[in-house]
Every structure is written in structure tokens, then in C-alpha cells.
Design a protein around this motif. Structure first.
Motif, PDB file in Angstrom:
ATOM      1  N   HIS A 181      83.844  32.033  43.211  1.00  0.00           N
ATOM      2  CA  HIS A 181      83.355  32.726  44.403  1.00  0.00           C
ATOM      3  C   HIS A 181      82.542  33.932  43.932  1.00  0.00           C
ATOM      4  CE1 HIS A 181      86.343  30.327  46.642  1.00  0.00           C
ATOM      5  NE2 HIS A 181      85.500  30.495  47.649  1.00  0.00           N
ATOM      6  N   PRO A 182      81.418  34.196  44.572  1.00  0.00           N
ATOM      7  CA  PRO A 182      80.482  35.177  44.018  1.00  0.00           C
ATOM      8  C   PRO A 182      80.934  36.622  44.090  1.00  0.00           C
ATOM      9  CG  PRO A 182      79.672  34.349  46.124  1.00  0.00           C
ATOM     10  CD  PRO A 182      80.862  33.512  45.752  1.00  0.00           C
ATOM     11  N   ARG A 183      81.788  36.963  45.042  1.00  0.00           N
ATOM     12  CA  ARG A 183      82.055  38.375  45.315  1.00  0.00           C
ATOM     13  C   ARG A 183      83.513  38.741  45.111  1.00  0.00           C
ATOM     14  NH1 ARG A 183      80.440  41.473  50.994  1.00  0.00           N
ATOM     15  NH2 ARG A 183      80.647  43.598  50.202  1.00  0.00           N
ATOM     16  N   ALA A 212      88.103  30.027  51.210  1.00  0.00           N
ATOM     17  CA  ALA A 212      88.536  28.723  50.695  1.00  0.00           C
ATOM     18  C   ALA A 212      88.592  27.758  51.870  1.00  0.00           C
ATOM     19  CB  ALA A 212      89.914  28.818  50.023  1.00  0.00           C
ATOM     20  N   PHE A 213      88.528  26.463  51.579  1.00  0.00           N
ATOM     21  CA  PHE A 213      88.600  25.416  52.592  1.00  0.00           C
ATOM     22  C   PHE A 213      87.537  25.601  53.678  1.00  0.00           C
ATOM     23  CE2 PHE A 213      92.781  25.421  50.649  1.00  0.00           C
ATOM     24  CZ  PHE A 213      93.020  24.068  50.475  1.00  0.00           C
ATOM     25  N   GLY A 214      86.402  26.191  53.302  1.00  0.00           N
ATOM     26  CA  GLY A 214      85.328  26.386  54.252  1.00  0.00           C
ATOM     27  C   GLY A 214      85.569  27.491  55.264  1.00  0.00           C
ATOM     28  N   ILE A 215      86.655  28.253  55.118  1.00  0.00           N
ATOM     29  CA  ILE A 215      86.990  29.310  56.066  1.00  0.00           C
ATOM     30  C   ILE A 215      86.299  30.609  55.648  1.00  0.00           C
ATOM     31  CG2 ILE A 215      88.845  30.680  57.074  1.00  0.00           C
ATOM     32  CD1 ILE A 215      88.784  27.720  57.887  1.00  0.00           C
ATOM     33  N   ALA A 216      85.549  31.197  56.565  1.00  0.00           N
ATOM     34  CA  ALA A 216      84.893  32.479  56.314  1.00  0.00           C
ATOM     35  C   ALA A 216      85.651  33.580  57.038  1.00  0.00           C
ATOM     36  CB  ALA A 216      83.441  32.440  56.778  1.00  0.00           C
ATOM     37  N   ARG A 217      85.736  34.751  56.398  1.00  0.00           N
ATOM     38  CA  ARG A 217      86.414  35.900  56.979  1.00  0.00           C
ATOM     39  C   ARG A 217      85.463  37.085  57.004  1.00  0.00           C
ATOM     40  NH1 ARG A 217      89.015  35.409  60.099  1.00  0.00           N
ATOM     41  NH2 ARG A 217      90.437  37.176  59.843  1.00  0.00           N
ATOM     42  N   ARG A 276      96.314  41.755  47.613  1.00  0.00           N
ATOM     43  CA  ARG A 276      95.741  41.046  46.471  1.00  0.00           C
ATOM     44  C   ARG A 276      94.271  41.407  46.291  1.00  0.00           C
ATOM     45  NH1 ARG A 276      96.028  36.077  48.166  1.00  0.00           N
ATOM     46  NH2 ARG A 276      93.791  35.713  48.370  1.00  0.00           N
ATOM     47  N   LEU A 277      93.897  41.539  45.029  1.00  0.00           N
ATOM     48  CA  LEU A 277      92.509  41.754  44.651  1.00  0.00           C
ATOM     49  C   LEU A 277      92.036  40.520  43.909  1.00  0.00           C
ATOM     50  CD1 LEU A 277      90.005  43.597  44.191  1.00  0.00           C
ATOM     51  CD2 LEU A 277      91.163  44.463  42.144  1.00  0.00           C
ATOM     52  N   ASN A 278      90.942  39.910  44.379  1.00  0.00           N
ATOM     53  CA  ASN A 278      90.353  38.735  43.728  1.00  0.00           C
ATOM     54  C   ASN A 278      89.095  39.151  42.993  1.00  0.00           C
ATOM     55  OD1 ASN A 278      92.261  37.330  45.299  1.00  0.00           O
ATOM     56  ND2 ASN A 278      90.894  35.591  45.547  1.00  0.00           N
ATOM     57  N   LEU A 279      89.100  39.024  41.669  1.00  0.00           N
ATOM     58  CA  LEU A 279      87.895  39.304  40.890  1.00  0.00           C
ATOM     59  C   LEU A 279      86.966  38.103  40.971  1.00  0.00           C
ATOM     60  CD1 LEU A 279      88.981  41.060  37.560  1.00  0.00           C
ATOM     61  CD2 LEU A 279      88.074  42.092  39.647  1.00  0.00           C
ATOM     62  N   GLY A 280      85.788  38.291  41.546  1.00  0.00           N
ATOM     63  CA  GLY A 280      84.824  37.215  41.689  1.00  0.00           C
ATOM     64  C   GLY A 280      83.829  37.172  40.545  1.00  0.00           C
TER      65      GLY A 280
END
Length: 304
Positions: A181-183, A212-217, A276-280
Motif C-alpha cells: 500500500h502506497p501510504r 484492504a478488500f477494496g474498502i476505502a476509508r 496501529r501504525l502501518n508503514l507503507g
């Protein structure tokens, strides 16, 4: 009628029986795109080994049918933001390049986790004790940081993603590695804690970002006055999911409107364990590898 359990119990079963094969190599090298030619049940398919993925392999329903999977007694439910998905699970053999066949509890839902890819599996679901993601060739001057691996929960063992632990404001926070994921993104509760600890402000209008699963937030930009250091990485700007697992209304605006009044209703206190922090890819582009050492329960990140 299928017996329905919570996600923790279901995914706990996924790993409880996940014992390495005797002749499995000690370390698996995963290419930058994570794609491998796999066989699940009776079908060949392309899967992704993803450092952000849970231990239990996940397929879309079409590939589960090709593999000959039949719904077992344990159904599953999982959430992406506010969207709840339901699906099925079954135990089946999995074959990956360079490894002996191994059995896993496999989950599937109608929608694919990533469009165009049959399924995904996280490092926790692989038979090898060491899993190294090779993101790019190493360069001179790289440094490493080794982080403890957090427990993923589950009644029968670790079932979730293989998250690292960092300290934010002196308290643990989950760190997930998400190169596909880019960001870089933080859940709302994580964004509030980061802003408080590092002097953060929000800016920009919310914009949809696929999780994920095409879900945008909806995501806004969080700028930290004091960048967060993760080994050689310095995180100063990231996305804040302003309504998932908490609320970002407590974070100051970069350019506040003097006429705006924000009212925060009383409600259930946010659970910091879900922060949670996701590093993209925007941060992980500086890194050559991520090594998951499952027996030692540590993750080593090598970056410039």
C-alpha cells in the motif's frame, strides 16, 4: 448449520496446527512483489506472501471453489474499518516453492483481499522459522533496527498479523509493515497518541484511501513536529484514519477555524491495544529487507 466462532478463535486454530515440516528450509526469501506460484488443495494459483497479512491464508471464493474447499464447521467474521465480512474456513494442504506441503486452516470470502491475486498469507503462517522480505537491493550506509514481535492474540496461539512493537509516549503500539500500500497510515486511536507524543496537527480534507478488500476509508494528513524515529527511519508525515478504532477530533488542526466548535460526545473509551501504525511503501522504499524471526519473536528492519 455452520458453527460460528469469533475471528480470534478461528484464526487461533489456523496457527495451532502450523508446525514446520521436518525438511522445510530454515529461511524463506520473499521477492519484492511477494508473488509465488502456489498450490492450494487441488488447484494451482498465484498467492502473495505479505508482511501485513494474518497467519491464516485467505482466498477469494472463486479460487476456494477451484481448490475444492468445502465449508467446515467453523465460519469466520472479520472487519475492515466499519465493514463486516463473513466467510468460511476449511483445512487443506498448501504447497509453496521450495517447501514441503503443509496443512493450514484456510479462510475465504467473496471478495479478494487484493484485486487480481487469488489469496495471501502472512509470515506467521509459513513453515519456515525465518522469513525475509527482500524489498530492494541493499545499498551502502544502511542501518538495522530490531523490534520485538507482539503477540497476535487468539485462544489457541498467534493468529493475526506479525506486528512489531514500538513505544509511543512510553506505551506500546503495534507497527505493521505494509509495502503493497502506497501510504503510511495510522488508525484514529494511534493518530491521537502520535499527535500527543510528537506534537501532531491535522490538515486537508478527508480523502478515501483503500485499506484492504477494496474498502476505502477517509484519511487526513497528520504532520508531526517531532518526527517519530523507527531505527533509521524518521516519520514526519502520515495518513490518519479519522474514524477507525477511535476519533481524531482531539488532534489540533494545522489551520484551525476560529468559528468552529468541536463537540466530542461521551462514549466507550478507545482500546489502545487496537492502535496501529502501518508503514507503507512511502517509508519502506528506503528499506532493503524485513526479517521475521519467529522463534526469537523479533523483526529486523534494514534501511538507509
Amino acid at each position: 448449520m455452520a458453527r460460528r466462532l469469533g475471528a480470534a478463535a478461528i484464526m487461533g486454530l489456523a496457527v495451532a496446527a502450523a508446525l514446520p515440516a521436518k525438511d522445510a528450509p530454515r529461511e524463506r526469501l520473499v521477492p519484492a512483489d511477494g508473488l509465488v506460484a502456489a498450490r492450494v488443495g487441488g488447484a494451482a494459483m498465484t498467492m502473495r506472501i505479505d508482511p501485513a497479512m494474518i497467519a491464516m491464508p485467505m482466498l477469494d471464493s472463486g479460487h476456494a471453489a477451484l481448490a475444492g474447499l468445502k465449508p467446515g464447521p467453523f465460519a469466520m467474521r472479520f472487519a475492515v474499518g466499519p465493514r463486516l465480512f463473513t466467510g468460511h474456513t476449511a483445512v487443506a494442504p498448501v504447497v509453496l516453492p521450495g517447501a514441503a506441503p503443509f496443512k493450514r486452516r484456510i479462510g475465504w470470502a467473496v471478495q479478494a483481499r487484493t484485486a487480481g491475486i487469488a489469496g495471501a498469507i502472512g509470515p506467521g503462517g509459513l513453515p519456515e522459522p525465518l522469513v525475509r522480505f527482500t524489498l530492494r537491493p541493499p545499498i551502502a550506509g544502511e542501518r538495522t533496527v530490531t523490534l520485538p514481535m507482539m503477540k497476535a492474540g487468539g485462544l489457541f496461539g498467534d493468529w493475526g498479523a506479525s506486528d512489531a512493537m514500538i513505544l509511543v509516549g512510553g506505551q506500546p503500539m503495534r507497527l505493521r509493515f505494509d509495502p503493497h500500500h502506497p501510504r503510511t497510515l495510522a488508525t484514529a486511536g494511534a493518530a491521537v497518541r502520535l499527535a500527543a507524543a510528537q506534537g501532531g496537527t491535522l490538515s486537508g480534507a478527508p480523502a478515501p484511501v483503500e485499506i484492504a478488500f477494496g474498502i476505502a476509508r477517509p484519511v487526513r494528513t497528520l504532520t508531526l513536529a517531532r518526527p517519530l524515529a523507527i531505527g533509521p527511519l524518521q516519520l514526519a508525515v502520515l495518513g490518519a484514519r479519522n474514524g477507525d478504532y477511535g476519533r481524531t477530533s482531539a488532534i489540533a488542526e494545522a489551520e484551525p477555524d476560529p468559528d468552529e466548535l468541536v463537540v466530542v460526545a461521551r462514549g466507550k473509551k478507545a482500546d489502545p491495544a487496537r492502535d496501529r501504525l502501518n508503514l507503507g511503501a512511502d517509508m519502506l522504499a528506503r528499506c532493503s529487507s524485513i526479517l521475521f524471526d519467529k522463534p526469537a519473536r523479533r523483526i529486523t528492519l534494514t534501511c538507509a
